[in-house]
Design an enzyme around this catalytic site. Sequence first.
Site, short mmCIF file in Angstrom:
data_model
loop_
_atom_site.label_atom_id
_atom_site.label_comp_id
_atom_site.label_asym_id
_atom_site.label_seq_id
_atom_site.Cartn_x
_atom_site.Cartn_y
_atom_site.Cartn_z
N SER A 1 -2.60 -0.91 9.43
CA SER A 1 -3.60 -0.85 10.49
C SER A 1 -4.85 -1.65 10.16
O SER A 1 -5.68 -1.89 11.03
CB SER A 1 -3.98 0.61 10.76
OG SER A 1 -4.41 1.22 9.56
N CYS B 1 -1.88 12.00 -16.91
CA CYS B 1 -2.85 13.00 -17.36
C CYS B 1 -4.23 12.50 -16.96
O CYS B 1 -4.53 11.32 -17.10
CB CYS B 1 -2.74 13.15 -18.88
SG CYS B 1 -4.12 14.04 -19.61
N HIS C 1 -1.69 0.94 -4.22
CA HIS C 1 -2.19 2.30 -3.99
C HIS C 1 -1.47 3.32 -4.87
O HIS C 1 -1.55 4.52 -4.60
CB HIS C 1 -2.08 2.67 -2.51
CG HIS C 1 -3.11 1.99 -1.66
ND1 HIS C 1 -3.21 2.18 -0.30
CD2 HIS C 1 -4.09 1.12 -1.97
CE1 HIS C 1 -4.21 1.45 0.17
NE2 HIS C 1 -4.76 0.79 -0.82
N GLN D 1 0.84 -1.20 0.00
CA GLN D 1 0.00 0.00 0.00
C GLN D 1 0.88 1.25 0.00
O GLN D 1 0.37 2.36 -0.08
CB GLN D 1 -0.90 0.02 1.24
CG GLN D 1 -1.83 -1.17 1.32
CD GLN D 1 -2.51 -1.25 2.67
OE1 GLN D 1 -3.59 -0.71 2.87
NE2 GLN D 1 -1.88 -1.90 3.62
N ASN D 2 2.18 1.04 0.11
CA ASN D 2 3.09 2.18 0.18
C ASN D 2 3.41 2.68 -1.23
O ASN D 2 3.59 1.88 -2.14
CB ASN D 2 4.38 1.80 0.90
CG ASN D 2 4.10 1.34 2.32
OD1 ASN D 2 3.03 1.64 2.86
ND2 ASN D 2 5.02 0.62 2.93
N VAL D 3 3.50 3.97 -1.35
CA VAL D 3 3.76 4.56 -2.67
C VAL D 3 5.20 5.07 -2.77
O VAL D 3 5.60 5.62 -3.79
CB VAL D 3 2.76 5.71 -2.96
CG1 VAL D 3 1.33 5.18 -2.97
CG2 VAL D 3 2.92 6.86 -1.96
N1 APR Z 1 7.01 -1.69 12.28
C1 APR Z 1 5.81 -2.31 12.12
N2 APR Z 1 4.64 -1.66 12.20
C2 APR Z 1 4.67 -0.34 12.47
C3 APR Z 1 5.87 0.38 12.64
C4 APR Z 1 7.09 -0.37 12.55
N3 APR Z 1 8.30 0.21 12.70
N4 APR Z 1 5.57 1.68 12.88
C5 APR Z 1 4.23 1.77 12.83
N5 APR Z 1 3.67 0.56 12.58
C6 APR Z 1 2.27 0.20 12.37
C7 APR Z 1 1.23 0.96 13.18
O1 APR Z 1 1.04 0.34 14.44
C8 APR Z 1 -0.01 0.84 12.27
O2 APR Z 1 -0.75 -0.34 12.57
O3 APR Z 1 1.98 0.47 11.01
C9 APR Z 1 0.58 0.71 10.87
C10 APR Z 1 0.40 1.92 9.99
O4 APR Z 1 -0.96 2.13 9.78
P1 APR Z 1 -1.50 3.31 8.83
O5 APR Z 1 -0.80 4.59 9.12
O6 APR Z 1 -2.98 3.27 8.94
O7 APR Z 1 -1.00 2.85 7.37
P2 APR Z 1 -1.63 1.86 6.33
O8 APR Z 1 -2.31 0.71 6.98
O9 APR Z 1 -0.56 1.59 5.34
O10 APR Z 1 -2.72 2.77 5.63
C11 APR Z 1 -3.42 2.25 4.54
O11 APR Z 1 -4.48 4.33 4.06
O12 APR Z 1 -3.64 6.39 4.45
C12 APR Z 1 -4.14 5.58 3.46
O13 APR Z 1 -3.66 5.10 1.19
C13 APR Z 1 -3.05 5.30 2.45
O14 APR Z 1 -1.89 3.27 1.90
C14 APR Z 1 -2.47 4.01 2.95
C15 APR Z 1 -3.69 3.31 3.51
#
Ligand code: APR
Length: 244
Positions: A187, A122, A114, A96-98
């Site tokens: 998350s 465009c 994502h 999901q990381n860009v």
């Molecule tokens: N190692 C492992 N997990 C970690 C670490 C780490 N060092 N640091 C933080 N985390 C965990 C947090 O506890 C959390 O559960 O990573 C998770 C990050 O969650 P989000 O910020 O919600 O990211 P993500 O799940 O990738 O979000 C999904 O939502 O914001 C939109 O499109 C965006 O791709 C993103 C999508």
Amino acid sequence: MKTLSLTPQTKVLVLTGAGVSAESGVPTFRGMDGLWEGHRVEEVASPEGFAADPQLVWRFYSLRREGALEVNPNPGHVALAKLEERLGDRYLLATQNVDGLHARAGSRRMLAIHGELFQSRCEKCAVPFADQKTYFDTLPKCETCGGAVRPHIVWFGEMLNPRHLEQVGEFIQAGGSDLHFFAIGTSGLVYPAAGFVQIARSVGAMTWLIDAAPSREFASQFDEVIVGKSGEVLPFLLGERSER
Ligand code: APR
């Protein structure tokens, strides 16, 4: 801590989220309380936001491009790339990381579900192209049709590339009970990625969650939950055992 034992049949599907890049210094969206410079993230990461204020949206993504160029893959990214080397086509990563850090660590069998920070497209022609530029003053225009150029990101309210979802679905079906599904640093709040674990469970896969601070609700859906930082957990979990 458990380690992953590989057999010649083992298939691995990995879903990564913002947590995997946290140790590289990329802030997680929800870690910023959903706010960027006082704006709700949805304001700068949605089609409505882009229509209302493209300059603000490009400022947000230009700063993210600058930030992503300053950071490097961490041991978590590297451990996943090494696992791919061992498994070949029995491995698939959906991120999901860009930020491009998985690719920089050597991952190739990868779907950027994502979108990609270093691509633009465009709005009309819709063909993504590599783009590392930043746009703070002048907004980019399509060289072919003059249309507005936007970041190649799947924004809130937008559909994922259906081909990506098909590939994930086919990989899970083919893996069946030989599949290990890993969700790492996510998350579990954003669908459809948050639903992959249930699809994996439905075919008899072993499911793992690795997260520094998992929510109880998401964690309850997995067979194994490892609480820890991915950069510390993954090299051990994935590197200890070799194929028999
Ligand atoms: N190692 C492992 N997990 C970690 C670490 C780490 N060092 N640091 C933080 N985390 C965990 C947090 O506890 C959390 O559960 O990573 C998770 C990050 O969650 P989000 O910020 O919600 O990211 P993500 O799940 O990738 O979000 C999904 O939502 O914001 C939109 O499109 C965006 O791709 C993103 C999508």
